[in-house]
Write an enzyme that holds these catalytic residues in place. Structure first.
Site, PDB file in Angstrom:
ATOM      1  N   GLU A  26      13.013  36.462 -23.210  1.00  0.00           N
ATOM      2  CA  GLU A  26      12.899  35.599 -24.389  1.00  0.00           C
ATOM      3  C   GLU A  26      11.640  35.844 -25.205  1.00  0.00           C
ATOM      4  O   GLU A  26      11.532  35.353 -26.339  1.00  0.00           O
ATOM      5  CB  GLU A  26      12.973  34.123 -23.974  1.00  0.00           C
ATOM      6  CG  GLU A  26      11.748  33.597 -23.247  1.00  0.00           C
ATOM      7  CD  GLU A  26      11.774  33.840 -21.738  1.00  0.00           C
ATOM      8  OE1 GLU A  26      11.009  33.163 -21.023  1.00  0.00           O
ATOM      9  OE2 GLU A  26      12.539  34.709 -21.288  1.00  0.00           O
ATOM     10  N   ASP A  30      13.365  16.792 -43.548  1.00  0.00           N
ATOM     11  CA  ASP A  30      14.199  16.227 -42.482  1.00  0.00           C
ATOM     12  C   ASP A  30      15.060  15.075 -42.995  1.00  0.00           C
ATOM     13  O   ASP A  30      16.285  15.072 -42.818  1.00  0.00           O
ATOM     14  CB  ASP A  30      13.323  15.746 -41.320  1.00  0.00           C
ATOM     15  CG  ASP A  30      12.462  16.848 -40.748  1.00  0.00           C
ATOM     16  OD1 ASP A  30      12.831  18.031 -40.922  1.00  0.00           O
ATOM     17  OD2 ASP A  30      11.420  16.554 -40.139  1.00  0.00           O
ATOM     18  N   HIS A  85      10.771  38.277 -18.510  1.00  0.00           N
ATOM     19  CA  HIS A  85      11.068  37.264 -19.535  1.00  0.00           C
ATOM     20  C   HIS A  85      11.692  37.932 -20.754  1.00  0.00           C
ATOM     21  O   HIS A  85      10.987  38.456 -21.626  1.00  0.00           O
ATOM     22  CB  HIS A  85       9.797  36.509 -19.932  1.00  0.00           C
ATOM     23  CG  HIS A  85       9.289  35.579 -18.887  1.00  0.00           C
ATOM     24  ND1 HIS A  85       9.740  34.287 -18.769  1.00  0.00           N
ATOM     25  CD2 HIS A  85       8.399  35.774 -17.892  1.00  0.00           C
ATOM     26  CE1 HIS A  85       9.138  33.701 -17.738  1.00  0.00           C
ATOM     27  NE2 HIS A  85       8.317  34.588 -17.191  1.00  0.00           N
ATOM     28  N   LYS A  87      13.214  22.781 -36.664  1.00  0.00           N
ATOM     29  CA  LYS A  87      12.904  22.705 -38.097  1.00  0.00           C
ATOM     30  C   LYS A  87      13.531  23.842 -38.897  1.00  0.00           C
ATOM     31  O   LYS A  87      14.078  23.607 -39.988  1.00  0.00           O
ATOM     32  CB  LYS A  87      11.387  22.706 -38.294  1.00  0.00           C
ATOM     33  CG  LYS A  87      10.919  22.670 -39.745  1.00  0.00           C
ATOM     34  CD  LYS A  87      11.160  21.326 -40.395  1.00  0.00           C
ATOM     35  CE  LYS A  87      10.118  20.329 -39.940  1.00  0.00           C
ATOM     36  NZ  LYS A  87      10.203  19.062 -40.698  1.00  0.00           N
ATOM     37  N   GLY A  93       9.252  29.099 -14.072  1.00  0.00           N
ATOM     38  CA  GLY A  93       8.517  27.925 -13.597  1.00  0.00           C
ATOM     39  C   GLY A  93       7.229  28.359 -12.924  1.00  0.00           C
ATOM     40  O   GLY A  93       7.043  29.541 -12.598  1.00  0.00           O
ATOM     41  N   CYS A 135      13.011  34.813 -14.138  1.00  0.00           N
ATOM     42  CA  CYS A 135      11.756  34.675 -13.403  1.00  0.00           C
ATOM     43  C   CYS A 135      11.945  33.729 -12.215  1.00  0.00           C
ATOM     44  O   CYS A 135      12.618  34.056 -11.254  1.00  0.00           O
ATOM     45  CB  CYS A 135      10.639  34.246 -14.341  1.00  0.00           C
ATOM     46  SG  CYS A 135       8.977  34.437 -13.644  1.00  0.00           S
ATOM     47  N   TYR A 136      11.374  32.525 -12.268  1.00  0.00           N
ATOM     48  CA  TYR A 136      11.560  31.556 -11.186  1.00  0.00           C
ATOM     49  C   TYR A 136      13.042  31.245 -10.996  1.00  0.00           C
ATOM     50  O   TYR A 136      13.519  31.106  -9.863  1.00  0.00           O
ATOM     51  CB  TYR A 136      10.785  30.273 -11.503  1.00  0.00           C
ATOM     52  CG  TYR A 136      10.887  29.207 -10.427  1.00  0.00           C
ATOM     53  CD1 TYR A 136      10.026  29.199  -9.339  1.00  0.00           C
ATOM     54  CD2 TYR A 136      11.860  28.205 -10.504  1.00  0.00           C
ATOM     55  CE1 TYR A 136      10.118  28.220  -8.353  1.00  0.00           C
ATOM     56  CE2 TYR A 136      11.958  27.227  -9.530  1.00  0.00           C
ATOM     57  CZ  TYR A 136      11.088  27.236  -8.456  1.00  0.00           C
ATOM     58  OH  TYR A 136      11.186  26.268  -7.477  1.00  0.00           O
TER      59      TYR A 136
END
Length: 514
Positions: A175, A231, A173, A370, A59, A86-87
């Site tokens: 990710e 979709d 991080h 997607k 954040g 992190c945050y």
């Protein structure tokens, strides 16, 4: 690892991080279901959802700032495995009795992590490794029960662990791709701490959705708003697998489609699907509703409502269907405004639905990105040209004409867009690029053709690369390809005398212009 009949879910609590969606995606790439939830969720609400694990996102704020984002501290007492990033790492430390300070040792970008003690998260990884940091504050004293197991030049508690309570925190991080071993760290949390199996696959998604659809629909009649895109095609195939001939597909040709798309959709679905298909040609009806409308949100809502009205009329042809299938995706829900996100733009199949709609919605893809939809489509055996078709907005070319919608402008844009797609395919880039299309601003520019003055429309080419449309970068197309597209558009489409290329990324821009 735990085996269960229920879909095990890891909740990502969003504290305003630019990477919250990326965290959720990385969890799913490990074949574990994840969902983003608001930081305002209560401990009782978390308990009711019975998640297998919690991830607290990063954040932008300081945990001790007056306007800092907080969470219900009782969440940490639920006995659910927690990973703070992190945050989220700092917030967990602060709530649990540790200390967070601004020491002046900020870190932004690549840095080296040093493992200083035995660690579950970092087991079998190098004692020194590259990670990606983005912080001004740091945990200076871990909470009781936590052990600092790794440090960096700007974070003496870069990783902390409380194995007894299954609570873990990382300052970096994991990710992002700039943390090369980050995926393995996340997998340690998912597989070893949460004791989850990597069993959330295309096959399991299909099985669970078929059961959900059957339970929802029963013996009722169902119609599907078919656009020809991946979709709605995958949504239709899923529902057909669940309820068979209770489904009727309705293809509404609103006159806002790409060149030749109407006949292509009808031909494809009649030859590949054993489902009823009703083709409603409604171009005049939609253009009449859109006449003089330039504001993009108003366009979307008009198109969304008119779609529903057409479906309501068509439903009477199939025995008063009670259910409407839509190919709504997770990014549609997020961008249309949710508890964790501001409204970026109203998607016609989310915020554009009228309040008095008579149908109950069936949205089997509402929780998918997607690429996950494409994987499900391949598992269902759909044709490759449908599965890998580039995304196309539900409102169609209406949101690629910047200004009023007219038949003339639609025809110009259709012709220009066809050339863009054709040349992208010839260059072998169609599968590499997320979207490539033409945009028509409703202004005119001065040009010169054949020694004479012209006053005609410009066209903007937009091409982006992306994984899930939540973020996107402009595609670095070869100059020769851009030159070829520009030359063809100007020479082959009367009424266009200028071509530009959009080199903005998302954020700050969106992929579509409206």
């Amino acid at each position: 690892m735990k085996e269960t009949d229920e879909v095990a879910t890891v909740l990502v609590l969003d504290f305003g991080a630019q990477y919250a969606q990326l965290i959720a995606r990385r969890v799913r790439e490990a074949h574990v279901h994840s969902e983003i939830v608001s930081r305002d969720i209560t401990a009782d609400e978390v308990r009711a959802r019975r998640p297998a694990g919690l991830i607290l996102s990063g954040g932008p704020a300081s945990v001790y700032a007056e306007d800092a984002f907080h969470m219900d501290p009782a969440i940490l007492d639920l006995g659910i495995p927690v990973l703070g990033i992190c945050y989220g790492h700092q917030l967990m430390a602060s709530i649990a009795g540790g200390e967070v300070s601004n020491t002046g040792n900020a870190e932004f970008g690549k840095t080296q992590l040093q493992v200083v003690a035995d660690s579950l998260l970092l087991a079998e990884l190098p004692k020194e490794q590259q990670v990606w940091m983005s912080h001004s504050d740091e945990v200076t004293d871990p909470p009781p029960g936590f052990e600092a197991v790794a440090s960096s030049p700007g974070a003496q508690v870069a990783v902390m662990e409380d194995r007894d309570r299954r609570m873990y925190g990382v300052q970096f991080h994991p990710e992002v791709v700039h943390t090369p071993r980050g995926t393995e760290i996340l997998q340690r949390f998912l597989y070893d701490v949460c004791e989850l199996l990597p069993d959330w696959t295309s096959h399991s998604i299909i099985e669970s959705q078929v059961e959900i659809i059957r339970n929802q629909v029963g013996d009722g009649r169902v119609i599907c708003g078919l656009s020809g895109g991946v979709d709605s095609a995958v949504a239709a195939a899923l529902v057909h697998a669940a309820v068979g001939d209770q489904l009727t597909c309705i293809f509404v040709d609103h006159g806002l489609l790409r060149e030749g798309e109407g006949s292509q959709v009808e031909e494809t679905f009649r030859s590949h699907f054993e489902v009823d298909l009703i083709h409603v040609k409604a171009e005049d009806r939609f253009l009449e509703k859109l006449a003089g409308v330039a504001e993009p949100e108003e366009k979307r809502k008009i198109i969304g409502e008119e779609f529903i009205r057409v479906f309501e009329e068509a439903a009477k042809m199939v025995g008063d269907a009670q259910f409407l299938v839509q190919g709504t995706l997770y990014p549609d829900v997020i961008e249309s405004g949710s508890a964790t996100a501001a409204t970026i733009k109203t998607h016609h199949n989310v915020g554009g639905i009228p309040d008095d709609m008579k149908f109950e919605l069936v949205e089997p893809l509402r929780d998918l990105f997607k690429d996950e939809v494409r994987a499900v489509g391949e598992e269902l055996g759909l044709p490759q040209d449908i599965v890998w078709r580039q995304p196309f907005p539900g409102p169609g070319l209406a949101v690629r004409i910047i200004g009023d919608i007219t038949k003339e402008r639609l025809d110009l844009l259709r012709a220009a867009d066809h050339i863009v797609t054709e040349e992208i395919k010839r260059a072998g880039l169609y599968r590499e690029i997320w979207q490539a299309f033409a945009v028509l601003p409703a202004v005119k520019t001065v040009g010169v053709q054949g020694d004479g003055r012209t006053y005609a429309y410009p066209v903007v080419i937009r091409a982006v690369t992306s994984e899930d449309a939540m973020t996107a970068d402009w595609a670095r197309l070869p100059y020769e390809l851009l030159e070829k597209m520009s030359g063809r558009i100007i020479n082959e489409v009367p009424g266009i005398n200028r071509v530009a290329y959009d080199v903005s990324s998302k954020p700050p821009a969106t992929i579509e212009w409206e």
